[in-house]
Design an enzyme around this catalytic site. Structure first.
Site, PDB file in Angstrom:
ATOM      1  N   LYS A 176      39.842  39.686  54.470  1.00 55.31           N
ATOM      2  CA  LYS A 176      39.680  41.078  54.903  1.00 55.31           C
ATOM      3  C   LYS A 176      38.846  41.741  53.824  1.00 55.31           C
ATOM      4  O   LYS A 176      39.356  42.187  52.798  1.00 55.31           O
ATOM      5  CB  LYS A 176      41.059  41.745  55.021  1.00 55.31           C
ATOM      6  N   GLU A 252      45.572  41.107  41.678  1.00 58.84           N
ATOM      7  CA  GLU A 252      44.717  41.578  40.584  1.00 58.84           C
ATOM      8  C   GLU A 252      44.461  43.058  40.854  1.00 58.84           C
ATOM      9  O   GLU A 252      43.763  43.411  41.810  1.00 58.84           O
ATOM     10  CB  GLU A 252      43.420  40.770  40.533  1.00 58.84           C
ATOM     11  N   CYS A 286      37.084  46.583  37.238  1.00 61.58           N
ATOM     12  CA  CYS A 286      38.502  46.755  36.865  1.00 61.58           C
ATOM     13  C   CYS A 286      38.717  46.507  35.383  1.00 61.58           C
ATOM     14  O   CYS A 286      39.650  47.027  34.795  1.00 61.58           O
ATOM     15  CB  CYS A 286      39.361  45.805  37.684  1.00 61.58           C
ATOM     16  N   GLU A 388      43.487  55.668  36.124  1.00 61.82           N
ATOM     17  CA  GLU A 388      42.248  54.922  36.358  1.00 61.82           C
ATOM     18  C   GLU A 388      41.279  55.793  37.153  1.00 61.82           C
ATOM     19  O   GLU A 388      41.634  56.320  38.206  1.00 61.82           O
ATOM     20  CB  GLU A 388      42.542  53.642  37.132  1.00 61.82           C
TER      21      GLU A 388
HETATM   22  P1  NAD Z   1      41.877  49.355  47.596  1.00 59.03           P
HETATM   23  O1  NAD Z   1      43.214  48.937  47.123  1.00 59.03           O
HETATM   24  O2  NAD Z   1      41.694  50.714  48.124  1.00 59.03           O
HETATM   25  O3  NAD Z   1      41.369  48.383  48.750  1.00 59.03           O
HETATM   26  C1  NAD Z   1      41.290  46.982  48.569  1.00 59.03           C
HETATM   27  C2  NAD Z   1      41.434  46.300  49.915  1.00 59.03           C
HETATM   28  O4  NAD Z   1      42.748  46.512  50.427  1.00 59.03           O
HETATM   29  C3  NAD Z   1      40.485  46.802  50.992  1.00 59.03           C
HETATM   30  O5  NAD Z   1      40.029  45.702  51.722  1.00 59.03           O
HETATM   31  C4  NAD Z   1      41.374  47.705  51.828  1.00 59.03           C
HETATM   32  O6  NAD Z   1      40.940  47.839  53.159  1.00 59.03           O
HETATM   33  C5  NAD Z   1      42.689  46.961  51.768  1.00 59.03           C
HETATM   34  N1  NAD Z   1      43.878  47.759  52.014  1.00 59.03           N
HETATM   35  C6  NAD Z   1      44.081  49.055  51.701  1.00 59.03           C
HETATM   36  N2  NAD Z   1      45.338  49.430  52.047  1.00 59.03           N
HETATM   37  C7  NAD Z   1      45.937  48.352  52.592  1.00 59.03           C
HETATM   38  C8  NAD Z   1      47.226  48.103  53.129  1.00 59.03           C
HETATM   39  N3  NAD Z   1      48.164  49.040  53.176  1.00 59.03           N
HETATM   40  N4  NAD Z   1      47.498  46.857  53.594  1.00 59.03           N
HETATM   41  C9  NAD Z   1      46.567  45.884  53.548  1.00 59.03           C
HETATM   42  N5  NAD Z   1      45.328  46.066  53.046  1.00 59.03           N
HETATM   43  C10 NAD Z   1      45.016  47.273  52.567  1.00 59.03           C
HETATM   44  O7  NAD Z   1      40.895  49.074  46.365  1.00 59.03           O
HETATM   45  P2  NAD Z   1      39.331  49.395  46.268  1.00 59.03           P
HETATM   46  O8  NAD Z   1      39.165  50.868  46.215  1.00 59.03           O
HETATM   47  O9  NAD Z   1      38.608  48.613  47.310  1.00 59.03           O
HETATM   48  O10 NAD Z   1      38.957  48.755  44.847  1.00 59.03           O
HETATM   49  C11 NAD Z   1      39.079  49.431  43.637  1.00 59.03           C
HETATM   50  C12 NAD Z   1      40.372  49.075  42.953  1.00 59.03           C
HETATM   51  O11 NAD Z   1      40.450  47.664  42.799  1.00 59.03           O
HETATM   52  C13 NAD Z   1      40.510  49.618  41.547  1.00 59.03           C
HETATM   53  O12 NAD Z   1      41.820  50.077  41.342  1.00 59.03           O
HETATM   54  C14 NAD Z   1      40.247  48.407  40.658  1.00 59.03           C
HETATM   55  O13 NAD Z   1      40.829  48.486  39.384  1.00 59.03           O
HETATM   56  C15 NAD Z   1      40.836  47.320  41.473  1.00 59.03           C
HETATM   57  N6  NAD Z   1      40.260  46.020  41.111  1.00 59.03           N
HETATM   58  C16 NAD Z   1      41.010  45.157  40.357  1.00 59.03           C
HETATM   59  C17 NAD Z   1      40.473  43.928  39.961  1.00 59.03           C
HETATM   60  C18 NAD Z   1      41.241  42.952  39.079  1.00 59.03           C
HETATM   61  O14 NAD Z   1      40.780  41.827  38.915  1.00 59.03           O
HETATM   62  N7  NAD Z   1      42.374  43.330  38.519  1.00 59.03           N
HETATM   63  C19 NAD Z   1      39.187  43.589  40.348  1.00 59.03           C
HETATM   64  C20 NAD Z   1      38.457  44.507  41.123  1.00 59.03           C
HETATM   65  C21 NAD Z   1      39.004  45.716  41.498  1.00 59.03           C
HETATM   66  O1  6OD Z   2      35.390  37.351  36.873  1.00 56.60           O
HETATM   67  C1  6OD Z   2      36.324  37.277  37.664  1.00 56.60           C
HETATM   68  O2  6OD Z   2      36.747  36.187  38.071  1.00 56.60           O
HETATM   69  C2  6OD Z   2      36.983  38.497  38.134  1.00 56.60           C
HETATM   70  N1  6OD Z   2      38.060  38.337  38.933  1.00 56.60           N
HETATM   71  C3  6OD Z   2      36.491  39.702  37.766  1.00 56.60           C
HETATM   72  C4  6OD Z   2      37.059  40.943  38.143  1.00 56.60           C
HETATM   73  C5  6OD Z   2      36.372  42.082  37.949  1.00 56.60           C
HETATM   74  C6  6OD Z   2      36.894  43.357  38.339  1.00 56.60           C
HETATM   75  O3  6OD Z   2      36.251  44.279  38.745  1.00 56.60           O
END
Ligand code: NAD
Ligand code: 6OD
Length: 484
Positions: A176, A252, A286, A388
Site C-alpha cells: 500500500k 519504522e 526520518c 517531529e
Molecule cells: P503516514 O503514517 O501518514 O502514512 C504512511 C502510510 O500509512 C501511508 O501509506 C498511509 O496511507 C498509511 N496509513 C495511514 N493511516 C493508516 C491506517 N489507519 N491504517 C493503515 N494504513 C494507514 O506517514 P507519512 O506522512 O507517509 O510519512 C512520514 C512519516 O513517516 C514521518 O513521521 C517519518 O518520520 C516516518 N518515516 C519513518 C521512517 C523510519 O525508517 N523510521 C522512514 C520514513 C518515514
Molecule cells: O536506508 C534505509 O534502509 C531506510 N530504511 C531509510 C529510512 C529513511 C527514512 O526516511
C-alpha cells in the site's frame, strides 16, 4: 493524464473511484489514482494467499534468488523510468534520486536475495537422557502474506527495503504505497510481470489509510504480518488492527533526532554533515536532524556556518542546475511545516535564517516550497523541540559537557537516530553507548550498509530490519529435533 491502477494477481486493475495525484513543484494534477476498496483488497489477499502455495511456494531458493536478481537488473535497465516517476511524484533534486533512491531500489533486491542464499540456520547436537544423541536444526518458512504499508518521502527505497527481503524469504506481498506517491510501486508491477515473478506474489493497492485501502488491508484476517514505515500515530492504529489475530508487526516510525557536535570535531565536515542531515530531501527524512547541540566553544561559529550553508541552498525543481532543496510533498504538509515556523516565533525562537516560504517564479508559485530554517534560543520544553516537524529546519542549542549532551539527546519520546561529530574515539564510543537510539552515526549521516540492523527505539519503532534481522521478521523459524 497518467492512470495509476492497482496491481492484483499480475494484472493492472482499474476501479471506478479515483483521486488526483499532484506534482509537488507546482500542484498540477499529473495523474489519477484508482482507489482500492474492500473488493480489491479481498482479491489481492486471495491472490497473494494462492501464490504462497503455488509455483512461488514450490520454487527452489536458487531460482527465487535468480528471479530477484532479474528484478534488480530490470530496475537498473529501466532506471530512467523509475527516476522520472519518482521525480514527478516527489519533486526532489534529480541528483538525490539518481544517487540514492533508485540505486537502492535495485540494491534492496540483490542484497536480500544473496543473504537468503548464504545465511545458515542454527544447529545443535546434544546428549539425551537415555544416553543417546539428538541433533536439532532450524528451518525457516515464510511468514505468509505480508502487508507493506509505505510513506511518501523515499517511496521506492522504503518500499523495496521491505519487499526485497519479504520476497527473498518466500513470502507474497501486498504493497500500500502512500496516496501521495503511487508511481514507482505501480511501475514495479510491470517489472515483476516482465521478469516472470508469478502472479499474486507482488500486489499493489492504492488508497488512503482510515476508511480506505490501508485500513482494509491491515485489518484483513488473510494478512499474516504487517511491515510499516510512517508516523508513530499511524503505527498505533495499525498495531491495534494487527492485535486481532495476534499478527506480527515491524515498525519504522517517526523521530526527533539529535545531532551532537563536539568542539574537537572536524569543523567543516561537521557543518557539511549537519547541513545534509537537517536539509536533505527538504528535511523529509526520518533520520534527519531537527535538534542540533553544539559544544559551547564553537557554538557561535557553527551557527554562522550552518546559516551560510542553508542560505546557499538553491531552492527549485528537480532539474534546476545546482538545486539543493526541492518542495515539500503536499500543500497539507507545507501548511504543517509553516505552522511550526509560526509556532517557533510564538515560542520565542530567534530565527537565524528562513522561517517562511520563498518567493518563487509564477509557474512554480503553487508548489510546496519552504525556506530552510534555523532557530536558536528556545527552551527544551518548546513544542518545536519536542515534536517531529519533517521539514528543512533545526534548532541549535549549546552544551558544555558530554553528560549534558547525552541528557539533551535522550530527552525525547523518540529513539530513532543520532549523528555525533568528534575526533575523540572515546567520546564517540561513550555517546554511541549512552544515547537511546537504534542508529548512531559517528562523523557521518545516513551512511548505509544493508547488512546491518536498522530500526528505532522507544516511539520510533518496533523491531529491526536489515541483513539477517530482516529474515527474523519475514520468516517463521521452526526447530526440528531429531533423536538419532
Ligand atoms: P503516514 O503514517 O501518514 O502514512 C504512511 C502510510 O500509512 C501511508 O501509506 C498511509 O496511507 C498509511 N496509513 C495511514 N493511516 C493508516 C491506517 N489507519 N491504517 C493503515 N494504513 C494507514 O506517514 P507519512 O506522512 O507517509 O510519512 C512520514 C512519516 O513517516 C514521518 O513521521 C517519518 O518520520 C516516518 N518515516 C519513518 C521512517 C523510519 O525508517 N523510521 C522512514 C520514513 C518515514
Ligand atoms: O536506508 C534505509 O534502509 C531506510 N530504511 C531509510 C529510512 C529513511 C527514512 O526516511
Amino acid at each position: 493524464m497518467k492512470h495509476f491502477r492497482n496491481f492484483i494477481n499480475g494484472e493492472f486493475v482499474a476501479t471506478n473511484k479515483t483521486f488526483e495525484n499532484r506534482a509537488p513543484v507546482d500542484n498540477r494534477v499529473i495523474g489519477l489514482v484508482h482507489e482500492a476498496g474492500q473488493a480489491e483488497v479481498d482479491a489481492a489477499v486471495a491472490a497473494a494467499r494462492a501464490a504462497l502455495h503455488g509455483e512461488w511456494g514450490r520454487m527452489t531458493v536458487a531460482r527465487r534468488v535468480e528471479l530477484l536478481h532479474a528484478v534488480a537488473d530490470e530496475i537498473v535497465r529501466r532506471f530512467d523510468d523509475f527516476l522520472e516517476a519518482e521525480l514527478a511524484d516527489t519533486g526532489k533534486p534529480r541528483s538525490l534520486a539518481s544517487h540514492i533512491d533508485i540505486p537502492r531500489g535495485a540494491a534492496n533486491f540483490k542484497i536480500f536475495a544473496d543473504i537468503v542464499k548464504n545465511v545458515p540456520t542454527e544447529s545443535f547436537e546434544m546428549a539425551t537422557p537415555d544416553g543417546g544423541t539428538a541433533i536439532s536444526y532450524g528451518l525457516r518458512s515464510p511468514l505468509g502474506v505480508v502487508a507493506v504499508v509505505c510513506p511518501w518521502n523515499l517511496p521506492l527505497l522504503l518500499m523495496t527495503w521491505k519487499v526485497g527481503p519479504a520476497l527473498a524469504c518466500g513470502n507474497t506481498v501486498i504493497v500500500k504505497p502512500s496516496e501521495e506517491t503511487p508511481a514507482t510501486a505501480t511501475l514495479l508491477g510491470e517489472v515483476m510481470a516482465h521478469v516472470g515473478i508469478p502472479n499474486g506474489v507482488y500486489n499493489v493497492l492504492h488508497g488512503f489509510g482510515p476508511g480506505s485501502a490501508g485500513e482494509y488491508l491491515t485489518r484483513h484476517p488473510g494478512v499474516s504480518g504487517i511491515t510499516f514505515t510512517g508516523e508513530t500515530r499511524t503505527g498505533e492504529a495499525i498495531m491495534a488492527a494487527a492485535a486481532k489475530g495476534v499478527r506480527p508487526v515491524s515498525f519504522e516510525l517517526g523521530g526527533k533526532n539529535a545531532g551532537i557536535v563536539f568542539a574537537d570535531a572536524d569543523f567543516d565536515k561537521a557543518v557539511a554533515g549537519i547541513t545534509r542531515s537537517a536539509f536533505e530531501n527538504c528535511g523529509q527524512v526520518c533520520l534527519g536532524t531537527e535538534r542540533v547541540y553544539v559544544q559551547r566553544p564553537i557554538f557561535d561559529r557553527f551557527v554562522q556556518a550552518l546559516k551560510e550553508k542553508a542560505e546557499a541552498l538553491r531552492i527549485g525543481p528537480s532539474d534546476e542546475p545546482g538545486v539543493g532543496l526541492g518542495p515539500l510533498i503536499s500543500a497539507e504538509h507545507k501548511a504543517k511545516v509553516l505552522s511550526y515556523y509560526e509556532l517557533a516565533r510564538s515560542e520565542g525562537a530567534t530565527v537565524v535564517t528562513g522561517g517562511g516560504a520563498p518567493a518563487m517564479p509564477t509557474e512554480l508559485a503553487d508548489g510546496h516550497w519552504v525556506q530552510p530554517t534555523i532557530w536558536t534560543g528556545l527552551p527544551e520544553s518548546a513544542r518545536v523541540i519536542r515534536e517531529e516537524i519533517f521539514g528543512p529546519c533545526c534548532h541549535i542549542a549549546p552544551f558544555d559537557t558530554e553528560e549534558e549532551a547525552i541528557a539533551l539527546a535522550n530527552a525525547t519520546d523518540y529513539g530513532l537516530a543520532t549523528t555525533v561529530w568528534t575526533q575523540d574515539l572515546g567520546t564517540a564510543h561513550r555517546m554511541a553507548r549512552a544515547i537511546d537510539v537504534g542508529l548512531c552515526w559517528v562523523n557521518s549521516w545516513f551512511l548505509r550498509d544493508l547488512r546491518t540492523a536498522f530500526g528505532g527505539s522507544k516511539a520510533s519503532g518496533i523491531g529491526r530490519e536489515g541483513g539477517v534481522h530482516s529474515l527474523e521478521f519475514y520468516t517463521e523459524l521452526r526447530n526440528v529435533m531429531v533423536k538419532l
